[in-house]
Design a protein around this motif. Structure first.
Motif, PDB file in Angstrom:
ATOM      1  N   VAL A 184      34.422 107.620 118.944  1.00 48.08           N
ATOM      2  CA  VAL A 184      33.636 108.468 118.039  1.00 48.08           C
ATOM      3  C   VAL A 184      32.157 108.111 118.147  1.00 48.08           C
ATOM      4  O   VAL A 184      31.292 108.984 118.283  1.00 48.08           O
ATOM      5  N   GLY A 185      31.858 106.816 118.089  1.00 44.35           N
ATOM      6  CA  GLY A 185      30.472 106.368 118.195  1.00 44.35           C
ATOM      7  C   GLY A 185      29.836 106.765 119.510  1.00 44.35           C
ATOM      8  O   GLY A 185      28.676 107.186 119.553  1.00 44.35           O
ATOM      9  N   GLU A 186      30.592 106.652 120.584  1.00 47.16           N
ATOM     10  CA  GLU A 186      30.076 107.036 121.902  1.00 47.16           C
ATOM     11  C   GLU A 186      29.703 108.521 121.924  1.00 47.16           C
ATOM     12  O   GLU A 186      28.636 108.899 122.403  1.00 47.16           O
ATOM     13  N   PHE A 187      30.587 109.359 121.380  1.00 47.93           N
ATOM     14  CA  PHE A 187      30.274 110.781 121.334  1.00 47.93           C
ATOM     15  C   PHE A 187      29.046 111.051 120.481  1.00 47.93           C
ATOM     16  O   PHE A 187      28.134 111.789 120.880  1.00 47.93           O
ATOM     17  N   LEU A 188      29.009 110.483 119.280  1.00 48.13           N
ATOM     18  CA  LEU A 188      27.899 110.755 118.364  1.00 48.13           C
ATOM     19  C   LEU A 188      26.565 110.266 118.912  1.00 48.13           C
ATOM     20  O   LEU A 188      25.532 110.890 118.683  1.00 48.13           O
ATOM     21  N   ARG A 189      26.568 109.183 119.643  1.00 49.43           N
ATOM     22  CA  ARG A 189      25.318 108.637 120.179  1.00 49.43           C
ATOM     23  C   ARG A 189      24.920 109.295 121.498  1.00 49.43           C
ATOM     24  O   ARG A 189      23.732 109.448 121.759  1.00 49.43           O
ATOM     25  N   PHE A 190      25.888 109.656 122.336  1.00 50.71           N
ATOM     26  CA  PHE A 190      25.543 110.088 123.691  1.00 50.71           C
ATOM     27  C   PHE A 190      26.005 111.499 124.063  1.00 50.71           C
ATOM     28  O   PHE A 190      25.597 112.015 125.090  1.00 50.71           O
ATOM     29  N   GLY A 191      26.842 112.123 123.228  1.00 52.71           N
ATOM     30  CA  GLY A 191      27.354 113.452 123.563  1.00 52.71           C
ATOM     31  C   GLY A 191      27.011 114.516 122.543  1.00 52.71           C
ATOM     32  O   GLY A 191      27.371 115.682 122.711  1.00 52.71           O
ATOM     33  N   SER A 192      26.319 114.141 121.515  1.00 50.90           N
ATOM     34  CA  SER A 192      26.005 115.053 120.419  1.00 50.90           C
ATOM     35  C   SER A 192      24.971 116.096 120.826  1.00 50.90           C
ATOM     36  O   SER A 192      24.139 115.872 121.708  1.00 50.90           O
ATOM     37  N   ALA A 193      24.991 117.216 120.126  1.00 42.55           N
ATOM     38  CA  ALA A 193      23.994 118.268 120.317  1.00 42.55           C
ATOM     39  C   ALA A 193      22.660 117.896 119.680  1.00 42.55           C
ATOM     40  O   ALA A 193      21.658 118.557 119.923  1.00 42.55           O
ATOM     41  N   LEU A 194      22.641 116.848 118.864  1.00 41.13           N
ATOM     42  CA  LEU A 194      21.404 116.450 118.192  1.00 41.13           C
ATOM     43  C   LEU A 194      20.424 115.823 119.174  1.00 41.13           C
ATOM     44  O   LEU A 194      20.829 115.055 120.045  1.00 41.13           O
ATOM     45  N   PRO A 195      19.132 116.096 119.002  1.00 38.09           N
ATOM     46  CA  PRO A 195      18.138 115.402 119.830  1.00 38.09           C
ATOM     47  C   PRO A 195      18.148 113.905 119.486  1.00 38.09           C
ATOM     48  O   PRO A 195      18.377 113.533 118.331  1.00 38.09           O
ATOM     49  N   PRO A 196      17.899 113.035 120.457  1.00 35.47           N
ATOM     50  CA  PRO A 196      17.909 111.582 120.195  1.00 35.47           C
ATOM     51  C   PRO A 196      16.985 111.173 119.045  1.00 35.47           C
ATOM     52  O   PRO A 196      17.338 110.294 118.261  1.00 35.47           O
ATOM     53  N   ARG A 197      15.840 111.806 118.933  1.00 30.75           N
ATOM     54  CA  ARG A 197      14.919 111.444 117.847  1.00 30.75           C
ATOM     55  C   ARG A 197      15.566 111.680 116.484  1.00 30.75           C
ATOM     56  O   ARG A 197      15.441 110.858 115.573  1.00 30.75           O
ATOM     57  N   ALA A 198      16.281 112.777 116.338  1.00 31.86           N
ATOM     58  CA  ALA A 198      16.952 113.088 115.074  1.00 31.86           C
ATOM     59  C   ALA A 198      18.103 112.120 114.809  1.00 31.86           C
ATOM     60  O   ALA A 198      18.249 111.602 113.689  1.00 31.86           O
ATOM     61  N   SER A 199      18.910 111.853 115.819  1.00 33.64           N
ATOM     62  CA  SER A 199      20.068 110.974 115.594  1.00 33.64           C
ATOM     63  C   SER A 199      19.642 109.528 115.363  1.00 33.64           C
ATOM     64  O   SER A 199      20.208 108.841 114.502  1.00 33.64           O
ATOM     65  N   GLU A 200      18.644 109.056 116.081  1.00 38.07           N
ATOM     66  CA  GLU A 200      18.180 107.682 115.856  1.00 38.07           C
ATOM     67  C   GLU A 200      17.521 107.538 114.483  1.00 38.07           C
ATOM     68  O   GLU A 200      17.706 106.529 113.806  1.00 38.07           O
ATOM     69  N   PHE A 201      16.774 108.555 114.062  1.00 33.79           N
ATOM     70  CA  PHE A 201      16.161 108.501 112.741  1.00 33.79           C
ATOM     71  C   PHE A 201      17.228 108.515 111.653  1.00 33.79           C
ATOM     72  O   PHE A 201      17.144 107.758 110.676  1.00 33.79           O
ATOM     73  N   ALA A 202      18.248 109.337 111.810  1.00 35.55           N
ATOM     74  CA  ALA A 202      19.350 109.359 110.843  1.00 35.55           C
ATOM     75  C   ALA A 202      20.024 107.994 110.763  1.00 35.55           C
ATOM     76  O   ALA A 202      20.372 107.523 109.669  1.00 35.55           O
ATOM     77  N   THR A 203      20.192 107.348 111.902  1.00 36.93           N
ATOM     78  CA  THR A 203      20.802 106.015 111.928  1.00 36.93           C
ATOM     79  C   THR A 203      19.953 105.019 111.146  1.00 36.93           C
ATOM     80  O   THR A 203      20.483 104.198 110.390  1.00 36.93           O
ATOM     81  N   LEU A 204      18.639 105.099 111.289  1.00 30.84           N
ATOM     82  CA  LEU A 204      17.758 104.205 110.524  1.00 30.84           C
ATOM     83  C   LEU A 204      17.850 104.472 109.031  1.00 30.84           C
ATOM     84  O   LEU A 204      17.816 103.523 108.225  1.00 30.84           O
ATOM     85  N   ILE A 205      17.976 105.726 108.642  1.00 35.28           N
ATOM     86  CA  ILE A 205      18.112 106.056 107.220  1.00 35.28           C
ATOM     87  C   ILE A 205      19.368 105.409 106.651  1.00 35.28           C
ATOM     88  O   ILE A 205      19.349 104.837 105.552  1.00 35.28           O
ATOM     89  N   VAL A 206      20.460 105.470 107.392  1.00 33.44           N
ATOM     90  CA  VAL A 206      21.708 104.847 106.936  1.00 33.44           C
ATOM     91  C   VAL A 206      21.562 103.327 106.894  1.00 33.44           C
ATOM     92  O   VAL A 206      21.963 102.689 105.923  1.00 33.44           O
ATOM     93  N   ALA A 207      20.983 102.754 107.931  1.00 32.55           N
ATOM     94  CA  ALA A 207      20.777 101.300 107.943  1.00 32.55           C
ATOM     95  C   ALA A 207      19.946 100.876 106.734  1.00 32.55           C
ATOM     96  O   ALA A 207      20.241  99.866 106.086  1.00 32.55           O
ATOM     97  N   ARG A 208      18.912 101.642 106.402  1.00 30.32           N
ATOM     98  CA  ARG A 208      18.075 101.340 105.233  1.00 30.32           C
ATOM     99  C   ARG A 208      18.897 101.462 103.954  1.00 30.32           C
ATOM    100  O   ARG A 208      18.818 100.615 103.072  1.00 30.32           O
ATOM    101  N   ALA A 209      19.699 102.523 103.849  1.00 29.86           N
ATOM    102  CA  ALA A 209      20.501 102.755 102.638  1.00 29.86           C
ATOM    103  C   ALA A 209      21.472 101.609 102.370  1.00 29.86           C
ATOM    104  O   ALA A 209      21.736 101.271 101.221  1.00 29.86           O
ATOM    105  N   TYR A 210      21.991 101.005 103.433  1.00 27.56           N
ATOM    106  CA  TYR A 210      22.970  99.922 103.303  1.00 27.56           C
ATOM    107  C   TYR A 210      22.361  98.548 103.550  1.00 27.56           C
ATOM    108  O   TYR A 210      23.089  97.561 103.612  1.00 27.56           O
ATOM    109  N   THR A 211      21.042  98.493 103.704  1.00 33.00           N
ATOM    110  CA  THR A 211      20.331  97.254 104.051  1.00 33.00           C
ATOM    111  C   THR A 211      21.093  96.534 105.163  1.00 33.00           C
ATOM    112  O   THR A 211      21.445  95.367 105.059  1.00 33.00           O
ATOM    113  N   GLN A 212      21.349  97.255 106.233  1.00 34.30           N
ATOM    114  CA  GLN A 212      22.146  96.746 107.346  1.00 34.30           C
ATOM    115  C   GLN A 212      21.221  96.296 108.478  1.00 34.30           C
ATOM    116  O   GLN A 212      20.721  97.104 109.255  1.00 34.30           O
TER     117      GLN A 212
END
Length: 156
Positions: free
Chosen positions: A20-48
């Motif tokens: 699942v992670g491989e698809f979401l990171r490397f096969g998604s229709a989302l532009p990398p800038r959008a997906s990486e930014f979303a990942t940072l938002i989640v990391a911030r939300a969970y202080t991860q």
């Protein structure tokens, strides 16, 4: 490394989540800038920290401004976001806070990313929430990166 070490405690789950992670990171229709930014938002939300240290350099490489990342790290609303980042931020914050999005936010996201992209953005946020929880529960340490400032705990 990171979540994969923790998930070795459940090998079958590891195998399935990795796909699942491989698809979401490397096969998604989302532009990398959008997906990486979303990942940072989640990391911030969970202080991860692990996910933060891993994805800040990837977000910078994808085009997210350092000032945007700094504001997010500090718990402020970033003023330097481009249009996609503004949309991803609104979508992710609503989803994390309300466990859904408003009709207007959903419609705007579909207009920009398409229906598949919205489902993939939602799934990416959920995937990294799951990974963040696993890493937090197992107290998996970050892999420090000299150019990345760590997350501080935000008071609620």
């Amino acid at each position: 490394k990171g979540p994969f070490i923790a998930l070795l405690r459940s090998p079958e789950l590891l195998v399935r989540l990795q796909k699942v992670g491989e698809f979401l990171r490397f096969g998604s229709a989302l532009p990398p800038r959008a997906s990486e930014f979303a990942t940072l938002i989640v990391a911030r939300a969970y202080t991860q920290q692990f996910e933060w240290f891993t994805h800040v350099p990837l977000a910078l490489k994808a085009g997210t401004a350092q000032a945007t990342i700094d504001a997010l790290r500090e718990g402020r609303h970033p003023a330097t976001m481009d249009a996609d980042e503004q949309l991803v931020h609104a979508f992710a914050m609503e989803l994390l806070r309300d466990h859904g999005t408003s009709d207007a936010t959903y419609r705007h996201a579909v207009e920009r990313f398409g229906e598949a992209g919205v489902i993939e953005l939602t799934s990416l946020i959920g995937y990294f929430a799951l990974v963040s929880l696993v890493l937090n529960v197992t107290q998996t340490p970050e892999e420090p990166h000299a150019a990345v400032a760590p997350l501080e705990s935000l008071s609620r």
